[in-house]
Design an enzyme around this catalytic site. Sequence first.
Site, PDB file in Angstrom:
ATOM      1  N   HIS A 118       0.844  -1.184   0.000  1.00 52.41           N
ATOM      2  CA  HIS A 118       0.000   0.000   0.000  1.00 52.41           C
ATOM      3  C   HIS A 118       0.883   1.238   0.000  1.00 52.41           C
ATOM      4  O   HIS A 118       1.880   1.302   0.731  1.00 52.41           O
ATOM      5  CB  HIS A 118      -0.898   0.048   1.237  1.00 52.41           C
ATOM      6  CG  HIS A 118      -1.571   1.378   1.421  1.00 52.41           C
ATOM      7  ND1 HIS A 118      -1.247   2.258   2.447  1.00 52.41           N
ATOM      8  CD2 HIS A 118      -2.528   1.996   0.692  1.00 52.41           C
ATOM      9  CE1 HIS A 118      -1.980   3.346   2.337  1.00 52.41           C
ATOM     10  NE2 HIS A 118      -2.762   3.219   1.287  1.00 52.41           N
ATOM     11  N   SER A 119       0.556   2.224  -0.839  1.00 49.96           N
ATOM     12  CA  SER A 119       1.242   3.505  -0.868  1.00 49.96           C
ATOM     13  C   SER A 119       2.743   3.319  -1.117  1.00 49.96           C
ATOM     14  O   SER A 119       3.132   2.755  -2.139  1.00 49.96           O
ATOM     15  CB  SER A 119       0.964   4.261   0.435  1.00 49.96           C
ATOM     16  OG  SER A 119       1.390   5.591   0.342  1.00 49.96           O
ATOM     17  N   MET A 120       3.595   3.755  -0.198  1.00 51.76           N
ATOM     18  CA  MET A 120       5.038   3.532  -0.353  1.00 51.76           C
ATOM     19  C   MET A 120       5.337   2.065  -0.587  1.00 51.76           C
ATOM     20  O   MET A 120       6.210   1.715  -1.383  1.00 51.76           O
ATOM     21  CB  MET A 120       5.778   4.028   0.891  1.00 51.76           C
ATOM     22  CG  MET A 120       7.278   3.760   0.878  1.00 51.76           C
ATOM     23  SD  MET A 120       8.076   4.072   2.477  1.00 51.76           S
ATOM     24  CE  MET A 120       7.514   2.618   3.407  1.00 51.76           C
ATOM     25  N   HIS A 294      -7.142   7.450   0.307  1.00 54.61           N
ATOM     26  CA  HIS A 294      -5.880   6.737   0.159  1.00 54.61           C
ATOM     27  C   HIS A 294      -5.804   5.498   1.053  1.00 54.61           C
ATOM     28  O   HIS A 294      -5.211   4.491   0.677  1.00 54.61           O
ATOM     29  CB  HIS A 294      -4.737   7.701   0.503  1.00 54.61           C
ATOM     30  CG  HIS A 294      -3.372   7.137   0.348  1.00 54.61           C
ATOM     31  ND1 HIS A 294      -2.939   6.502  -0.800  1.00 54.61           N
ATOM     32  CD2 HIS A 294      -2.305   7.119   1.205  1.00 54.61           C
ATOM     33  CE1 HIS A 294      -1.683   6.120  -0.652  1.00 54.61           C
ATOM     34  NE2 HIS A 294      -1.285   6.475   0.562  1.00 54.61           N
TER      35      HIS A 294
END
Length: 326
Positions: A118-120, A294
């Site tokens: 997720h994300s990074m 997000h």
Amino acid sequence: MDIDREPIETLVERHDRKHGVQEVRIPVPFGEIAAKWWGPRNVRPIVCLHGWQDNAGTFDTLIPMLPDHISFLALDTPGHGYSSRIPHGMSYQPMNVFYMLNFVMQEYGWKKISLMGHSMGSVLVYAYASIFPTRVDFVVSLDALKPQVLSNGVVVTMLAELTPEHVKADLRNQQTSEPPSYTYQEAIDRLYNGAVNSITLEACPYLLQRNVRKSTKFPDKYYFSRDSRLKYGTGFLWSQELNLRLARNLTMPFLFVKASESPYWEKKQYYDEAIEILRSNNAHFELQGVEGTHHVHLSHPERVAPIVSQFLRKYWQKDENVSSKL
């Protein structure tokens, strides 16, 4: 805004007991990597990587909704959660995660690895899978896709501003004084406001559990324990040409779930170009959209879980050659 919640030790630990989660520690040269193991131990797990300044708790609400015959190993990357920090005088570089994943594979004797980020964590998964495609059997990416592309001017300014701040943070780490502490409610509010409403108040405790420690000075207060040097990292700083070259290596089954209310953090053109290559070059690439922010996978996992579950039912296979360490 107040929420009626028990202390995080009770709430999250009871959640983990309910789902049979086990805490594991994986040795690395600078200490250990902490992780949460979900599901059977005789099955090679899907390795899960969290977002920037988050931790393994980001998957706490999603994983229980996924097929329970599949295992998941949610890591705290270095400097986050319960994992060790890197040595003083060093900085966090994204490619260090390549070594971390290789340490994990070596610890358990895996020849292949399955990845969810997720994300990074999604950016790291994109990079690792494209550089080591023969080691990765499938990828699940949540919201973020690839390394950001920044202009030369932004890169120069960012390095000039972040470098001295990183030095200050490193010096603070070498001091023995405890960081500022907060009540549980204040810590919740800081996490909630810092995420700019990306995380619901109800979901905040799952991240907060591994993000704070009890104060030794003030009863019933907590301080944020993640390494402050993380704030001053620069990311990959790769060109779009390199990102697109690497996209051509991503031929394994690949699911990308994009949240409707989340930004792209770069020109959408760069994202669209990568998606075009993935669609044309990978018959097993899937792009799915969900309504939410997000952190929709944490705040509203019921929107994400059916998509991920369907993908896993198609591509997950039990690895019969797992290490006895499991």
